[in-house]
Structure formats: C-alpha cells, structure tokens
Motif scaffolding. Structure first.
Motif, mmCIF file in Angstrom:
data_model
loop_
_atom_site.group_PDB
_atom_site.id
_atom_site.type_symbol
_atom_site.label_atom_id
_atom_site.label_comp_id
_atom_site.label_asym_id
_atom_site.label_seq_id
_atom_site.Cartn_x
_atom_site.Cartn_y
_atom_site.Cartn_z
ATOM 1 N N ARG A 57 8.404 -24.244 25.332
ATOM 2 C CA ARG A 57 9.589 -23.777 26.055
ATOM 3 C C ARG A 57 9.624 -22.254 26.064
ATOM 4 O O ARG A 57 9.913 -21.642 27.097
ATOM 5 C CB ARG A 57 10.861 -24.333 25.415
ATOM 6 C CG ARG A 57 11.080 -25.790 25.746
ATOM 7 C CD ARG A 57 12.246 -26.383 25.013
ATOM 8 N NE ARG A 57 13.505 -25.884 25.560
ATOM 9 C CZ ARG A 57 14.688 -26.229 25.090
ATOM 10 N NH1 ARG A 57 14.789 -27.039 24.055
ATOM 11 N NH2 ARG A 57 15.787 -25.759 25.648
ATOM 12 N N TRP B 49 12.763 -26.811 29.665
ATOM 13 C CA TRP B 49 12.775 -28.216 29.262
ATOM 14 C C TRP B 49 12.582 -29.110 30.480
ATOM 15 O O TRP B 49 11.840 -30.088 30.435
ATOM 16 C CB TRP B 49 14.078 -28.559 28.538
ATOM 17 C CG TRP B 49 14.203 -30.025 28.291
ATOM 18 C CD1 TRP B 49 15.010 -30.895 28.947
ATOM 19 C CD2 TRP B 49 13.451 -30.806 27.362
ATOM 20 N NE1 TRP B 49 14.824 -32.162 28.467
ATOM 21 C CE2 TRP B 49 13.860 -32.143 27.498
ATOM 22 C CE3 TRP B 49 12.467 -30.500 26.430
ATOM 23 C CZ2 TRP B 49 13.326 -33.165 26.733
ATOM 24 C CZ3 TRP B 49 11.931 -31.537 25.672
ATOM 25 C CH2 TRP B 49 12.361 -32.840 25.822
ATOM 26 N N ARG C 273 9.757 -31.872 30.968
ATOM 27 C CA ARG C 273 10.167 -33.257 31.191
ATOM 28 C C ARG C 273 9.596 -33.796 32.502
ATOM 29 O O ARG C 273 9.051 -34.898 32.554
ATOM 30 C CB ARG C 273 11.692 -33.355 31.196
ATOM 31 C CG ARG C 273 12.224 -34.763 31.353
ATOM 32 C CD ARG C 273 13.736 -34.782 31.514
ATOM 33 N NE ARG C 273 14.235 -33.830 32.495
ATOM 34 C CZ ARG C 273 14.160 -33.981 33.812
ATOM 35 N NH1 ARG C 273 13.591 -35.048 34.324
ATOM 36 N NH2 ARG C 273 14.641 -33.060 34.625
ATOM 37 N N ASP D 229 16.850 -24.451 29.247
ATOM 38 C CA ASP D 229 17.071 -25.731 29.932
ATOM 39 C C ASP D 229 16.092 -25.930 31.084
ATOM 40 O O ASP D 229 15.585 -27.034 31.303
ATOM 41 C CB ASP D 229 18.504 -25.828 30.453
ATOM 42 C CG ASP D 229 19.513 -26.032 29.335
ATOM 43 O OD1 ASP D 229 19.122 -26.470 28.227
ATOM 44 O OD2 ASP D 229 20.704 -25.745 29.572
ATOM 45 N N ILE E 57 6.994 -28.184 21.013
ATOM 46 C CA ILE E 57 7.851 -28.227 22.196
ATOM 47 C C ILE E 57 8.622 -26.913 22.320
ATOM 48 O O ILE E 57 8.719 -26.339 23.410
ATOM 49 C CB ILE E 57 8.809 -29.438 22.141
ATOM 50 C CG1 ILE E 57 8.006 -30.736 22.290
ATOM 51 C CG2 ILE E 57 9.889 -29.333 23.220
ATOM 52 C CD1 ILE E 57 8.799 -32.005 22.007
ATOM 53 N N GLU E 58 9.134 -26.419 21.207
ATOM 54 C CA GLU E 58 9.865 -25.144 21.234
ATOM 55 C C GLU E 58 8.942 -23.988 21.604
ATOM 56 O O GLU E 58 9.335 -23.073 22.327
ATOM 57 C CB GLU E 58 10.563 -24.890 19.895
ATOM 58 C CG GLU E 58 11.680 -25.878 19.600
ATOM 59 C CD GLU E 58 12.717 -25.955 20.719
ATOM 60 O OE1 GLU E 58 13.136 -24.901 21.233
ATOM 61 O OE2 GLU E 58 13.113 -27.080 21.073
#
Length: 83
Positions: free
Chosen positions: A15, A30, A34, A27, A11-12
């Motif tokens: 991002r 993310w 999402r 953000d 996930i990192e």
C-alpha cells in the motif's frame, strides 16, 4: 489467523509503495490491490508480495502484472475524471 497476521506487513508495504508511486490514498491503494486480487484470482497478500518484489527489481508474473497495470490504469482514469 496466523497467515492473515503474517501477510499484513507485506500488504502495508505494498500500500505504501502504491501510495508513493500512484499518488493515491491508503484506501485507493487498497482498492488497487483488491481489484487486482479479484481479477487475478489470487490472495491480496500474494498480489502485495508481487508489488513489493517489483519495487525491489523483481518482475511480477505476466498475469499479475497485467491485472495490476489494469487496476492502476483504472485508478488513474478515475483520478483524472475527478479533477
């Protein structure tokens, strides 16, 4: 819990890829992950895996690719509107 911790690095990475390619904040990256997750009905870590795979030359499956493009398009539109 183990699965959540195992999914965190991908996930990192995703991002970071989105931040670099879309010139967005952590953000905002993310939010893109999402939103794509919600529309594709897949876990965020699965979407993140597809983003990372795409960056290495593997094309994500059609539905994921479509939802990811839409999330990025909406992010770009919001960024243009804010400017």
């Amino acid at each position: 819990m183990r699965r959540a911790l195992a999914g965190r690095p991908v996930i990192e990475q995703a991002r970071g890829i989105l931040m670099a390619t879309e010139e967005c904040t952590a953000d905002q990256a993310w939010d893109i992950l999402r939103q794509t997750s919600q529309h594709a009905n897949l876990k965020v870590r699965e979407i993140a895996g597809e983003v990372v795979a795409d960056a290495t030359g593997t094309v994500p499956p059609g539905p994921v690719r479509t939802h990811l493009r839409e999330a990025v398009r909406q992010h770009r539109a919001a960024r243009r509107k804010a400017s």
